[in-house]
Scaffold this motif. Sequence first.
Motif, PDB file in Angstrom:
ATOM      1  N   LEU A 208      -7.136 -29.433 -56.773  1.00 35.23           N
ATOM      2  CA  LEU A 208      -7.574 -28.097 -57.149  1.00 35.23           C
ATOM      3  C   LEU A 208      -8.919 -27.820 -56.496  1.00 35.23           C
ATOM      4  CD1 LEU A 208      -6.391 -29.789 -59.832  1.00 35.23           C
ATOM      5  CD2 LEU A 208      -6.527 -27.527 -60.837  1.00 35.23           C
ATOM      6  N   HIS A 209      -9.261 -26.519 -56.372  1.00 38.64           N
ATOM      7  CA  HIS A 209     -10.554 -26.148 -55.809  1.00 38.64           C
ATOM      8  C   HIS A 209     -11.042 -24.861 -56.459  1.00 38.64           C
ATOM      9  CE1 HIS A 209     -13.869 -25.878 -53.022  1.00 38.64           C
ATOM     10  NE2 HIS A 209     -13.520 -24.640 -52.711  1.00 38.64           N
ATOM     11  N   ASP A 210     -12.350 -24.782 -56.669  1.00 39.72           N
ATOM     12  CA  ASP A 210     -12.982 -23.636 -57.329  1.00 39.72           C
ATOM     13  C   ASP A 210     -13.827 -22.856 -56.329  1.00 39.72           C
ATOM     14  OD1 ASP A 210     -14.212 -21.839 -58.994  1.00 39.72           O
ATOM     15  OD2 ASP A 210     -15.209 -23.336 -60.261  1.00 39.72           O
ATOM     16  N   GLY A 211     -13.472 -21.592 -56.100  1.00 40.22           N
ATOM     17  CA  GLY A 211     -14.257 -20.719 -55.225  1.00 40.22           C
ATOM     18  C   GLY A 211     -15.425 -20.067 -55.926  1.00 40.22           C
ATOM     19  N   HIS A 212     -15.444 -20.092 -57.256  1.00 36.23           N
ATOM     20  CA  HIS A 212     -16.546 -19.619 -58.092  1.00 36.23           C
ATOM     21  C   HIS A 212     -16.963 -18.183 -57.777  1.00 36.23           C
ATOM     22  CE1 HIS A 212     -19.882 -20.800 -60.947  1.00 36.23           C
ATOM     23  NE2 HIS A 212     -18.806 -21.388 -61.429  1.00 36.23           N
ATOM     24  N   HIS A 213     -15.956 -17.317 -57.597  1.00 30.87           N
ATOM     25  CA  HIS A 213     -16.173 -15.871 -57.441  1.00 30.87           C
ATOM     26  C   HIS A 213     -17.001 -15.510 -56.210  1.00 30.87           C
ATOM     27  CE1 HIS A 213     -16.106 -16.771 -61.902  1.00 30.87           C
ATOM     28  NE2 HIS A 213     -15.039 -16.005 -61.785  1.00 30.87           N
ATOM     29  N   ARG A 214     -16.941 -16.324 -55.157  1.00 37.35           N
ATOM     30  CA  ARG A 214     -17.885 -16.134 -54.049  1.00 37.35           C
ATOM     31  C   ARG A 214     -17.296 -15.475 -52.807  1.00 37.35           C
ATOM     32  NH1 ARG A 214     -22.233 -21.075 -53.922  1.00 37.35           N
ATOM     33  NH2 ARG A 214     -23.265 -20.456 -55.829  1.00 37.35           N
ATOM     34  N   MET A 215     -16.006 -15.136 -52.853  1.00 38.23           N
ATOM     35  CA  MET A 215     -15.382 -14.555 -51.672  1.00 38.23           C
ATOM     36  C   MET A 215     -14.946 -13.118 -51.930  1.00 38.23           C
ATOM     37  SD  MET A 215     -13.038 -17.837 -50.590  1.00 38.23           S
ATOM     38  CE  MET A 215     -12.939 -18.497 -52.265  1.00 38.23           C
ATOM     39  N   THR A 216     -14.911 -12.328 -50.863  1.00 38.02           N
ATOM     40  CA  THR A 216     -14.238 -11.040 -50.935  1.00 38.02           C
ATOM     41  C   THR A 216     -12.737 -11.312 -50.966  1.00 38.02           C
ATOM     42  OG1 THR A 216     -14.052 -10.802 -48.542  1.00 38.02           O
ATOM     43  CG2 THR A 216     -16.085  -9.968 -49.578  1.00 38.02           C
ATOM     44  N   PRO A 217     -11.916 -10.335 -51.332  1.00 39.85           N
ATOM     45  CA  PRO A 217     -10.473 -10.592 -51.350  1.00 39.85           C
ATOM     46  C   PRO A 217      -9.919 -11.071 -50.017  1.00 39.85           C
ATOM     47  CG  PRO A 217     -10.958  -8.603 -52.584  1.00 39.85           C
ATOM     48  CD  PRO A 217     -12.246  -9.026 -51.933  1.00 39.85           C
ATOM     49  N   ILE A 218     -10.358 -10.488 -48.902  1.00 38.96           N
ATOM     50  CA  ILE A 218      -9.799 -10.912 -47.610  1.00 38.96           C
ATOM     51  C   ILE A 218     -10.301 -12.306 -47.231  1.00 38.96           C
ATOM     52  CG2 ILE A 218     -11.560  -9.903 -46.089  1.00 38.96           C
ATOM     53  CD1 ILE A 218      -7.730  -9.891 -45.569  1.00 38.96           C
ATOM     54  N   GLU A 219     -11.537 -12.637 -47.590  1.00 35.36           N
ATOM     55  CA  GLU A 219     -12.031 -13.999 -47.356  1.00 35.36           C
ATOM     56  C   GLU A 219     -11.238 -15.007 -48.179  1.00 35.36           C
ATOM     57  OE1 GLU A 219     -16.733 -12.972 -46.376  1.00 35.36           O
ATOM     58  OE2 GLU A 219     -16.085 -13.420 -48.429  1.00 35.36           O
ATOM     59  N   ALA A 220     -10.941 -14.637 -49.423  1.00 41.05           N
ATOM     60  CA  ALA A 220     -10.147 -15.507 -50.274  1.00 41.05           C
ATOM     61  C   ALA A 220      -8.746 -15.694 -49.698  1.00 41.05           C
ATOM     62  CB  ALA A 220     -10.065 -14.936 -51.686  1.00 41.05           C
TER      63      ALA A 220
END
Length: 402
Positions: A208-220
Amino acid sequence: MKIQSARVIVTCPGRNFVTLKIETDQGVFGIGDATLNGRELSVVSYLEDHVIPCLIGMDPRRIEDIWQYLYRGAYWRRGPVTMSAIAAVDTALWDIKGKMAGMPIYDLLGGKSRDGVMVYGHANGADIAETVDAVGHYIDLGYKAIRAQSGVPGIKDAYGVGRGKLFYEPADAALPSLTIWDTKKYLDHIPKLFEKIRDTYGFEHHLLHDGHHRMTPIEAAQLGKALEPAKLFWLEDATPAENQEAFKLIRQHTTTPLAVGEIFNTIWDCKDLIQNQLIDYIRATVVHAGGITHLRRIADLAAIYQIKTGSHGATDLSPVCMGAALHFDSWVPNFGIQEYMRHTPETDEVFPHNYRFEQGYMYAGDAPGHGVDIDEKLAAKYPYQPAYLPVARLEDGTMFNW
């Protein structure tokens, strides 16, 4: 039967916890977690100044009615402070009812749906090599699922790289510490991390991996697509979810499973995400989503759309919440996974509990109620200490999401 008294206990055995204890006129008591990381005293005030006076004299067996009273009756609904306070009351009342019935909470909910609750641990490292070693350590401990986070070259104090191997506390200062962020460096680095982990350990274990709300939708979307060869169990909190429709863009570009919701407070925060099948796991938890009573409604809605639970379980939730969560997890039909960050030995002493870990699974135990207590004398030895979560800015100084 009536609620005779209620009081709030604040203790800091390595980090701050807020616990509500409700006592009845028949000598039965229950406890609930009211911890809101970095804003603990706000919930203390809400409980002491507004909720507890209303509870005295109420029938503790009327859990649903009391929940509606605190939610609808307050007029000002939702929000993390309100819902954490309601959750504390709700959890304590379920604890009381279980003790009255001589039954664990999972039996009150309808009985177990599984024998054990699969959990995941946090493997962190300053760089890829250290994270890979940490993953191996969790495998050796028997974990079936591991969240992997790594330091990113060129970024100091990256999220998820803690100072301990089995537990760590990100709320680290009396005033918020500053971290610096660069999304491009992160996006370039993380696929290399998971490629190395899979090359080292294969595909037997869930990652699993946590992006922690740090990306825009397209980056995600870009990251989700880049991670598809690693076959993640999920990519968590890829983008802020205030705009639930943002997940449509991510869904269009990647088949990596998506999880979100640890900061959600009500069913309304995730209604569109669930109904439009934009996520695969809902991460709302007992203490921040209004208790067992409300979390059950969220899980039932998710089940209609084949979405599973994956409740938050970091160290900012006390053992009281973990105990309640494990009873919920044992019952809920559409269970997915439970986060499990181990507490410090000091915390475990303050909160003696019935749950246990064995070979990648947690077991709630069969004690009446949720099986967690608080040693008030020991708790008093650890007074409250102001502690904030960090904040983040981009390299140019722009305020960003931590």
